[in-house]
Design a protein around this motif. Sequence first.
Motif, PDB file in Angstrom:
ATOM      1  N   GLY A   1      47.334 182.464 118.661  1.00  0.00           N
ATOM      2  CA  GLY A   1      48.098 181.416 119.328  1.00  0.00           C
ATOM      3  C   GLY A   1      49.376 182.044 119.868  1.00  0.00           C
ATOM      4  O   GLY A   1      49.871 183.019 119.309  1.00  0.00           O
ATOM      5  N   ARG A   2      49.864 181.490 120.956  1.00  0.00           N
ATOM      6  CA  ARG A   2      51.085 182.039 121.557  1.00  0.00           C
ATOM      7  C   ARG A   2      52.068 180.923 121.863  1.00  0.00           C
ATOM      8  O   ARG A   2      51.686 179.891 122.420  1.00  0.00           O
ATOM      9  CB  ARG A   2      50.781 182.779 122.851  1.00  0.00           C
ATOM     10  CG  ARG A   2      49.976 184.033 122.651  1.00  0.00           C
ATOM     11  CD  ARG A   2      49.822 184.796 123.944  1.00  0.00           C
ATOM     12  NE  ARG A   2      48.846 185.855 123.771  1.00  0.00           N
ATOM     13  CZ  ARG A   2      48.098 186.308 124.749  1.00  0.00           C
ATOM     14  NH1 ARG A   2      48.210 185.831 125.958  1.00  0.00           N
ATOM     15  NH2 ARG A   2      47.237 187.267 124.523  1.00  0.00           N
ATOM     16  N   ASP A   3      53.313 181.148 121.518  1.00  0.00           N
ATOM     17  CA  ASP A   3      54.399 180.219 121.830  1.00  0.00           C
ATOM     18  C   ASP A   3      54.088 178.797 121.379  1.00  0.00           C
ATOM     19  O   ASP A   3      54.259 177.838 122.134  1.00  0.00           O
ATOM     20  CB  ASP A   3      54.713 180.242 123.335  1.00  0.00           C
ATOM     21  CG  ASP A   3      55.113 181.625 123.816  1.00  0.00           C
ATOM     22  OD1 ASP A   3      55.807 182.331 123.062  1.00  0.00           O
ATOM     23  OD2 ASP A   3      54.722 182.001 124.934  1.00  0.00           O
TER      24      ASP A   3
ATOM     25  N   TYR B   1      47.547 176.317 111.524  1.00  0.00           N
ATOM     26  CA  TYR B   1      46.129 176.515 111.232  1.00  0.00           C
ATOM     27  C   TYR B   1      45.348 175.705 112.255  1.00  0.00           C
ATOM     28  O   TYR B   1      45.901 174.816 112.922  1.00  0.00           O
ATOM     29  CB  TYR B   1      45.762 176.088 109.807  1.00  0.00           C
ATOM     30  CG  TYR B   1      45.845 174.606 109.543  1.00  0.00           C
ATOM     31  CD1 TYR B   1      44.750 173.772 109.776  1.00  0.00           C
ATOM     32  CD2 TYR B   1      47.013 174.029 109.060  1.00  0.00           C
ATOM     33  CE1 TYR B   1      44.820 172.413 109.546  1.00  0.00           C
ATOM     34  CE2 TYR B   1      47.092 172.671 108.822  1.00  0.00           C
ATOM     35  CZ  TYR B   1      45.995 171.859 109.053  1.00  0.00           C
ATOM     36  OH  TYR B   1      46.068 170.508 108.817  1.00  0.00           O
ATOM     37  N   CYS B   2      44.057 176.003 112.397  1.00  0.00           N
ATOM     38  CA  CYS B   2      43.204 175.286 113.342  1.00  0.00           C
ATOM     39  C   CYS B   2      42.004 174.688 112.626  1.00  0.00           C
ATOM     40  O   CYS B   2      41.440 175.300 111.719  1.00  0.00           O
ATOM     41  CB  CYS B   2      42.698 176.217 114.445  1.00  0.00           C
ATOM     42  SG  CYS B   2      43.977 176.767 115.574  1.00  0.00           S
TER      43      CYS B   2
ATOM     44  N   LYS C   1      48.709 180.475 108.843  1.00  0.00           N
ATOM     45  CA  LYS C   1      49.632 181.597 109.053  1.00  0.00           C
ATOM     46  C   LYS C   1      51.053 181.073 108.886  1.00  0.00           C
ATOM     47  O   LYS C   1      51.453 180.123 109.559  1.00  0.00           O
ATOM     48  CB  LYS C   1      49.446 182.217 110.443  1.00  0.00           C
ATOM     49  CG  LYS C   1      48.044 182.727 110.685  1.00  0.00           C
ATOM     50  CD  LYS C   1      47.670 183.807 109.695  1.00  0.00           C
ATOM     51  CE  LYS C   1      46.277 184.339 109.939  1.00  0.00           C
ATOM     52  NZ  LYS C   1      45.922 185.403 109.017  1.00  0.00           N
ATOM     53  N   MET C   2      51.790 181.669 107.982  1.00  0.00           N
ATOM     54  CA  MET C   2      53.102 181.141 107.604  1.00  0.00           C
ATOM     55  C   MET C   2      54.216 181.659 108.515  1.00  0.00           C
ATOM     56  O   MET C   2      54.220 182.827 108.900  1.00  0.00           O
ATOM     57  CB  MET C   2      53.414 181.499 106.144  1.00  0.00           C
ATOM     58  CG  MET C   2      52.320 181.056 105.166  1.00  0.00           C
ATOM     59  SD  MET C   2      51.977 179.300 105.189  1.00  0.00           S
ATOM     60  CE  MET C   2      53.397 178.689 104.333  1.00  0.00           C
TER      61      MET C   2
ATOM     62  N   GLN D   1      48.165 185.281 114.493  1.00  0.00           N
ATOM     63  CA  GLN D   1      47.012 186.154 114.738  1.00  0.00           C
ATOM     64  C   GLN D   1      45.952 185.803 113.692  1.00  0.00           C
ATOM     65  O   GLN D   1      46.134 186.094 112.520  1.00  0.00           O
ATOM     66  CB  GLN D   1      47.422 187.627 114.577  1.00  0.00           C
ATOM     67  CG  GLN D   1      48.513 188.088 115.517  1.00  0.00           C
ATOM     68  CD  GLN D   1      47.972 188.331 116.908  1.00  0.00           C
ATOM     69  OE1 GLN D   1      46.913 188.922 117.068  1.00  0.00           O
ATOM     70  NE2 GLN D   1      48.707 187.883 117.907  1.00  0.00           N
ATOM     71  N   TRP D   2      44.872 185.157 114.116  1.00  0.00           N
ATOM     72  CA  TRP D   2      43.822 184.772 113.171  1.00  0.00           C
ATOM     73  C   TRP D   2      42.694 185.791 113.139  1.00  0.00           C
ATOM     74  O   TRP D   2      42.309 186.228 112.068  1.00  0.00           O
ATOM     75  CB  TRP D   2      43.252 183.392 113.527  1.00  0.00           C
ATOM     76  CG  TRP D   2      44.143 182.260 113.165  1.00  0.00           C
ATOM     77  CD1 TRP D   2      44.421 181.808 111.894  1.00  0.00           C
ATOM     78  CD2 TRP D   2      44.891 181.427 114.053  1.00  0.00           C
ATOM     79  NE1 TRP D   2      45.272 180.747 111.960  1.00  0.00           N
ATOM     80  CE2 TRP D   2      45.581 180.490 113.270  1.00  0.00           C
ATOM     81  CE3 TRP D   2      45.035 181.378 115.430  1.00  0.00           C
ATOM     82  CZ2 TRP D   2      46.396 179.519 113.821  1.00  0.00           C
ATOM     83  CZ3 TRP D   2      45.844 180.412 115.987  1.00  0.00           C
ATOM     84  CH2 TRP D   2      46.511 179.492 115.180  1.00  0.00           C
ATOM     85  N   HIS D   3      42.092 186.088 114.245  1.00  0.00           N
ATOM     86  CA  HIS D   3      40.932 186.986 114.342  1.00  0.00           C
ATOM     87  C   HIS D   3      39.842 186.593 113.347  1.00  0.00           C
ATOM     88  O   HIS D   3      39.357 187.402 112.580  1.00  0.00           O
ATOM     89  CB  HIS D   3      41.362 188.445 114.162  1.00  0.00           C
ATOM     90  CG  HIS D   3      42.356 188.873 115.189  1.00  0.00           C
ATOM     91  ND1 HIS D   3      42.057 188.955 116.528  1.00  0.00           N
ATOM     92  CD2 HIS D   3      43.673 189.190 115.083  1.00  0.00           C
ATOM     93  CE1 HIS D   3      43.133 189.332 117.196  1.00  0.00           C
ATOM     94  NE2 HIS D   3      44.120 189.463 116.354  1.00  0.00           N
ATOM     95  N   GLU D   4      39.478 185.317 113.407  1.00  0.00           N
ATOM     96  CA  GLU D   4      38.413 184.772 112.560  1.00  0.00           C
ATOM     97  C   GLU D   4      37.207 184.431 113.432  1.00  0.00           C
ATOM     98  O   GLU D   4      37.369 183.999 114.561  1.00  0.00           O
ATOM     99  CB  GLU D   4      38.905 183.513 111.836  1.00  0.00           C
ATOM    100  CG  GLU D   4      40.041 183.793 110.883  1.00  0.00           C
ATOM    101  CD  GLU D   4      40.522 182.538 110.176  1.00  0.00           C
ATOM    102  OE1 GLU D   4      39.750 181.561 110.067  1.00  0.00           O
ATOM    103  OE2 GLU D   4      41.671 182.535 109.736  1.00  0.00           O
TER     104      GLU D   4
END
Length: 117
Positions: A25-27, A40-41, A62-63, A69-72
Amino acid sequence: MLSRRAHALVDAGMSEDVLVHLSEGRDLLAADDTGFSDPYCDLFVWAPKRPSCKHMWRSDTKMQTLNPQWHERQKVDLSTSDALLHVTCFDWDKLGSDDFLGEALIDLSQYADGLTH
């Protein structure tokens, strides 16, 4: 990133796999007093012509970041290209309800060309 591949089944039918890669995710919106979020998504695949084809999962949280950056990756088995991917992003809160950060609805039939998108 989405990847779609077709595989032949032994019983002469066809099956399609959708590989969903939740990258980053960005910004994102800052939902905490610290000026950050704990994103989280929730991801949900729905095939209107096949009500039994439902697949949902939740990413890691992600805290303290606005650029997670997930890369799941998750693989979803479909027998139809008429499917939707719904991605919803939330800010996790220790107390109270989580805050909505955004969402995307993706028509997977637009990516049924065997390429990575």
